[in-house]
Structures are given as C-alpha cells and as structure tokens.
Design a protein around this motif. Structure first.
Motif, PDB file in Angstrom:
ATOM      1  N   ALA A 171       0.846  -1.377  -0.037  1.00 28.67           N
ATOM      2  CA  ALA A 171       0.002   0.030  -0.026  1.00 28.67           C
ATOM      3  C   ALA A 171       0.737   1.310   0.033  1.00 28.67           C
ATOM      4  CB  ALA A 171      -0.807  -0.182   1.195  1.00 28.67           C
ATOM      5  N   PHE A 172       1.864   0.955   0.788  1.00 28.07           N
ATOM      6  CA  PHE A 172       2.973   2.413   0.646  1.00 28.07           C
ATOM      7  C   PHE A 172       3.470   2.592  -0.460  1.00 28.07           C
ATOM      8  CE2 PHE A 172       7.368   3.886   0.965  1.00 28.07           C
ATOM      9  CZ  PHE A 172       7.154   5.052   1.690  1.00 28.07           C
ATOM     10  N   TRP A 173       3.864   1.659  -1.275  1.00 28.46           N
ATOM     11  CA  TRP A 173       4.685   1.854  -2.603  1.00 28.46           C
ATOM     12  C   TRP A 173       3.543   2.415  -3.825  1.00 28.46           C
ATOM     13  CZ3 TRP A 173       9.297   3.076  -2.359  1.00 28.46           C
ATOM     14  CH2 TRP A 173      10.251   2.397  -1.522  1.00 28.46           C
ATOM     15  N   VAL A 174       2.272   1.742  -3.432  1.00 27.06           N
ATOM     16  CA  VAL A 174       1.204   2.141  -4.425  1.00 27.06           C
ATOM     17  C   VAL A 174       0.973   3.573  -4.348  1.00 27.06           C
ATOM     18  CG1 VAL A 174      -1.140   2.151  -4.953  1.00 27.06           C
ATOM     19  CG2 VAL A 174       0.308  -0.068  -4.934  1.00 27.06           C
ATOM     20  N   ALA A 175       0.896   4.094  -2.873  1.00 25.23           N
ATOM     21  CA  ALA A 175       0.642   5.532  -2.449  1.00 25.23           C
ATOM     22  C   ALA A 175       1.734   6.374  -3.040  1.00 25.23           C
ATOM     23  CB  ALA A 175       0.388   5.529  -1.163  1.00 25.23           C
ATOM     24  N   LEU A 176       2.901   5.820  -3.017  1.00 24.18           N
ATOM     25  CA  LEU A 176       4.111   6.813  -3.420  1.00 24.18           C
ATOM     26  C   LEU A 176       3.952   6.890  -4.880  1.00 24.18           C
ATOM     27  CD1 LEU A 176       6.825   8.422  -2.809  1.00 24.18           C
ATOM     28  CD2 LEU A 176       7.899   6.264  -2.811  1.00 24.18           C
ATOM     29  N   VAL A 177       3.901   5.750  -5.619  1.00 28.21           N
ATOM     30  CA  VAL A 177       3.770   6.092  -7.126  1.00 28.21           C
ATOM     31  C   VAL A 177       2.552   6.981  -7.552  1.00 28.21           C
ATOM     32  CG1 VAL A 177       3.218   4.705  -9.192  1.00 28.21           C
ATOM     33  CG2 VAL A 177       4.985   3.848  -7.551  1.00 28.21           C
ATOM     34  N   LEU A 178       1.369   6.744  -6.696  1.00 26.61           N
ATOM     35  CA  LEU A 178       0.359   7.653  -7.157  1.00 26.61           C
ATOM     36  C   LEU A 178       0.542   9.111  -6.851  1.00 26.61           C
ATOM     37  CD1 LEU A 178      -2.646   5.404  -5.973  1.00 26.61           C
ATOM     38  CD2 LEU A 178      -2.108   6.174  -8.496  1.00 26.61           C
ATOM     39  N   LEU A 179       1.373   9.261  -5.872  1.00 30.62           N
ATOM     40  CA  LEU A 179       1.746  10.746  -5.430  1.00 30.62           C
ATOM     41  C   LEU A 179       2.503  11.118  -6.327  1.00 30.62           C
ATOM     42  CD1 LEU A 179       1.702  12.915  -2.976  1.00 30.62           C
ATOM     43  CD2 LEU A 179       3.753  11.561  -2.095  1.00 30.62           C
ATOM     44  N   ILE A 180       3.432  10.570  -6.962  1.00 26.27           N
ATOM     45  CA  ILE A 180       4.354  11.286  -7.830  1.00 26.27           C
ATOM     46  C   ILE A 180       3.462  11.375  -9.191  1.00 26.27           C
ATOM     47  CG2 ILE A 180       6.092  10.458  -9.464  1.00 26.27           C
ATOM     48  CD1 ILE A 180       7.475   8.913  -7.169  1.00 26.27           C
ATOM     49  N   PHE A 181       2.515  10.592  -9.662  1.00 27.24           N
ATOM     50  CA  PHE A 181       1.999  10.611 -10.907  1.00 27.24           C
ATOM     51  C   PHE A 181       1.128  11.882 -10.662  1.00 27.24           C
ATOM     52  CE2 PHE A 181       3.607   6.986 -12.360  1.00 27.24           C
ATOM     53  CZ  PHE A 181       3.819   7.008 -13.691  1.00 27.24           C
ATOM     54  N   THR A 182       0.260  11.811  -9.680  1.00 24.21           N
ATOM     55  CA  THR A 182      -0.697  12.896  -9.405  1.00 24.21           C
ATOM     56  C   THR A 182      -0.023  14.107  -9.320  1.00 24.21           C
ATOM     57  OG1 THR A 182      -1.050  12.336  -7.362  1.00 24.21           O
ATOM     58  CG2 THR A 182      -2.845  11.362  -8.866  1.00 24.21           C
ATOM     59  N   GLY A 183       0.868  14.285  -8.435  1.00 26.74           N
ATOM     60  CA  GLY A 183       1.699  15.447  -8.241  1.00 26.74           C
ATOM     61  C   GLY A 183       2.126  16.119  -9.329  1.00 26.74           C
ATOM     62  N   LEU A 184       2.813  15.332 -10.367  1.00 24.17           N
ATOM     63  CA  LEU A 184       3.336  15.968 -11.524  1.00 24.17           C
ATOM     64  C   LEU A 184       2.128  16.328 -12.595  1.00 24.17           C
ATOM     65  CD1 LEU A 184       5.999  13.465 -12.390  1.00 24.17           C
ATOM     66  CD2 LEU A 184       6.313  15.879 -11.889  1.00 24.17           C
ATOM     67  N   GLY A 185       1.016  15.594 -12.448  1.00 23.63           N
ATOM     68  CA  GLY A 185      -0.330  15.728 -13.056  1.00 23.63           C
ATOM     69  C   GLY A 185      -0.847  17.501 -12.705  1.00 23.63           C
ATOM     70  N   VAL A 186      -0.639  17.728 -11.435  1.00 22.50           N
ATOM     71  CA  VAL A 186      -0.926  19.142 -11.059  1.00 22.50           C
ATOM     72  C   VAL A 186       0.049  20.034 -11.392  1.00 22.50           C
ATOM     73  CG1 VAL A 186      -1.443  20.464  -9.165  1.00 22.50           C
ATOM     74  CG2 VAL A 186      -2.188  18.166  -9.212  1.00 22.50           C
ATOM     75  N   THR A 187       1.445  20.082 -11.240  1.00 19.79           N
ATOM     76  CA  THR A 187       2.537  20.581 -11.468  1.00 19.79           C
ATOM     77  C   THR A 187       2.593  20.928 -12.882  1.00 19.79           C
ATOM     78  OG1 THR A 187       4.161  19.073 -11.195  1.00 19.79           O
ATOM     79  CG2 THR A 187       3.559  20.281  -9.314  1.00 19.79           C
ATOM     80  N   LEU A 188       2.817  19.838 -13.634  1.00 20.46           N
ATOM     81  CA  LEU A 188       3.184  20.028 -15.116  1.00 20.46           C
ATOM     82  C   LEU A 188       1.952  20.182 -15.987  1.00 20.46           C
ATOM     83  CD1 LEU A 188       5.694  17.835 -17.096  1.00 20.46           C
ATOM     84  CD2 LEU A 188       3.178  18.275 -17.774  1.00 20.46           C
ATOM     85  N   GLY A 189       0.840  19.383 -15.369  1.00 16.01           N
ATOM     86  CA  GLY A 189      -0.294  19.459 -16.249  1.00 16.01           C
ATOM     87  C   GLY A 189      -1.528  20.694 -16.178  1.00 16.01           C
ATOM     88  N   TYR A 190      -1.765  20.716 -14.910  1.00 16.24           N
ATOM     89  CA  TYR A 190      -2.929  21.625 -14.382  1.00 16.24           C
ATOM     90  C   TYR A 190      -1.861  23.300 -14.413  1.00 16.24           C
ATOM     91  CZ  TYR A 190      -6.581  19.095 -12.447  1.00 16.24           C
ATOM     92  OH  TYR A 190      -7.625  18.290 -12.106  1.00 16.24           O
TER      93      TYR A 190
END
Length: 300
Positions: free
Chosen positions: A54-73
């Motif tokens: 669960a920790f590693w899934v959360a970390l991967v999702l954090l990176i993708f969603t974080g870049l989705g906001v900083t780079l995408g949004y």
C-alpha cells in the motif's frame, strides 16, 4: 445607493463578519469539507494499518498525481509554458484530476485569478486573510471566491474559455468526484482498507497540504530576489515538497517560464521532466526566462 462596482466588496465584508464557520454553506462547500475530513481520517488511520504494498502504491500515485498538477494543471494549462501532444496533455491532466484539488477548469480558473489579483482584495486565496485561509480555508468557501473575483457565481469560469471549449475538460468538470470514487473502489478491491488508507487518505492528505503551502507559506516566508508587486517568495523546502513549485517568487516574476528553479542549485523536478520531454521531441515551444527578462525584474 452604492455603485454596482462596490457590490462585491460589500458582500465580502458581510461574509467576513459572519466568519468562516457561522455562514451559509452551499453544497460545494459541504462536499469539499467532507472530502477534506475523510482524507484526514483515512490518512490518520494509515500508520496503524501499514502495508508495504500500500505504501509503494501510494508513493507512485503521489508522484503521478503531483506531476499531473504541477506539469499538467499549472505549467501547461494555466501558463501555456510549453506544448505537448493532446494525448499526453490529457494523460497528465487526468493524473492531476486524482490529486484531490478538483477538476482542471476550477483549478486553472482560480490560479489565473491569483496571478491577476495576487495579494489584493480579489485574490482567491490571498494571505491578507491569514495563513489558515490562504492555506486551505479558501477551498471550502465557494461564494467567497466568487465574490472576490466579481462573478455572480463561481461556476462561470469566464477566464478559461479554451478549456470549456474542449469536451474532455467539460467531462472532468462534470464528473470529477466519480473518478475519485472509482480510484478509491479499485484500491479497496485490490488490497482492502490499508490500500484505501494509504492510496487515497495519506496520499491526498500529503499532496494537498504540500500544494497549499505554495499559496500560504510561499507568500509569507522565504527570499525575494525579483521585483514583483506581490508577497511571493522562494522557499527551498516548499520547492522540494512540491516538485519545484516553491520557487514562487521566480514564478511570479516569470509566469510564462516552464522553469521555476532558475539557478542550478534550485531543484525543480517538474522542469527536469519537461526537459526530458523536449529532448525526446514530445515538448515543443518551451518558454524560459531570458537574460533581458531577468535584468528587467531584478531588485535594485
């Protein structure tokens, strides 16, 4: 009789007198508050149901969603700092839609208003209202944002016509909550409550507070190397937590620049990814601050 232009200011004063809690809450405010409470409760449970998967899934999702906001949004949709193919644009933006910060039409509209009215009466999350409001309180005050920006209702989004013209962004705007529910359901079905607590609760809790530090801490503490007409600051620890967004004075000085960390030592993970996309031919028309821009904005 007060002139029409004074109406938003009078409405703001009425809202201030009623306070944050003892006011009229609309459905959007209640929904946002409930989601914030749920992610805090889930995030608080996460350490007690620790699971490495669960920790590693959360970390991967954090990176993708974080870049989705900083780079995408932010750097792509709001400031048009570069161009990428539409399929890749939609991918990053969809990742950002799972960041717990609402859909791109809302996010981009609010951020454009922040730049237009930074640290003034009309700034949607101005630090003039205090740390709590600029950090998170604004997110649960729909009518206050509308009154600040002079709109009769916050749903107008008159400054993002280019997004409203695209079916994908209209779709996300109308269905954003269901994408969150679907991801939560998938995580729960895959790994039970630990995956829900870490993949949704802890991840969104961390991401939201880190992102909101840009609107609060990076307008209160840090360095100001550039002559901007606001209180934006460069804050190194916020930059680390937000993939480079904490170089906020740099950003306010050169809002069109895809690069926020202007010095070699100013780590900017989002810029490194944009550089990579440019190197492989996926990112074009990448805008950066020129030496002439820097001389113009430098503090005397």
């Amino acid at each position: 009789m007060a002139p029409p232009e004074s109406t938003p200011i009078l409405e703001l004063e009425k809202m201030r007198k009623r306070g944050f809690w003892f006011r009229k809450w609309d459905s959007a405010d209640i929904t946002n508050l409930c989601l914030i409470i749920v992610r805090h409760v889930l995030g608080g449970c996460a350490p007690f149901v620790f699971d490495w998967g669960a920790f590693w899934v959360a970390l991967v999702l954090l990176i993708f969603t974080g870049l989705g906001v900083t780079l995408g949004y932010h750097r792509l949709l709001t400031h048009r700092s570069f161009k990428i193919p539409k399929w890749l644009e939609y991918f990053f933006v969809y990742c950002g839609a799972h960041g717990g910060q609402k859909d791109p039409i809302f996010w981009v509209s609010v951020h454009k208003k922040h730049h237009k009215y930074a640290d003034t009466e009309k700034d949607p999350h101005t630090p003039m209202e205090g740390f709590w409001f600029s950090h998170m309180g604004w997110f649960c005050h729909n009518q206050y944002i509308a009154a600040k920006c002079g709109e009769s209702r916050s749903g107008e989004y008159s400054n993002v016509a280019e997004l409203k013209a695209q079916w994908f962004y209209r779709f996300l705007h109308d269905t954003s909550i269901w994408h969150t529910v679907a991801l939560a359901a998938l995580l729960y079905l895959h790994g039970g409550f630990p995956y829900l607590a870490w993949g949704m609760g802890m991840r969104e809790l961390v991401m939201n507070h880190f992102t909101f530090l840009v609107t609060s801490a990076s307008h209160m503490w840090g360095q100001r190397p550039w002559n901007t007409p606001d209180t934006s600051t460069n804050n190194w620890w916020v930059a680390i937590l937000t993939f480079g967004e904490g170089w906020h004075n740099n950003h306010h000085a050169f809002p069109k620049s895809a690069r926020h960390g202007l010095e070699l030592w100013q780590f900017d993970l989002t810029w490194e990814l944009i550089k990579f996309l440019h190197m492989v031919g996926l990112a074009t028309d990448v805008k950066v601050a020129t030496e002439a821009d820097k001389k113009r904005m430098a503090l005397r």
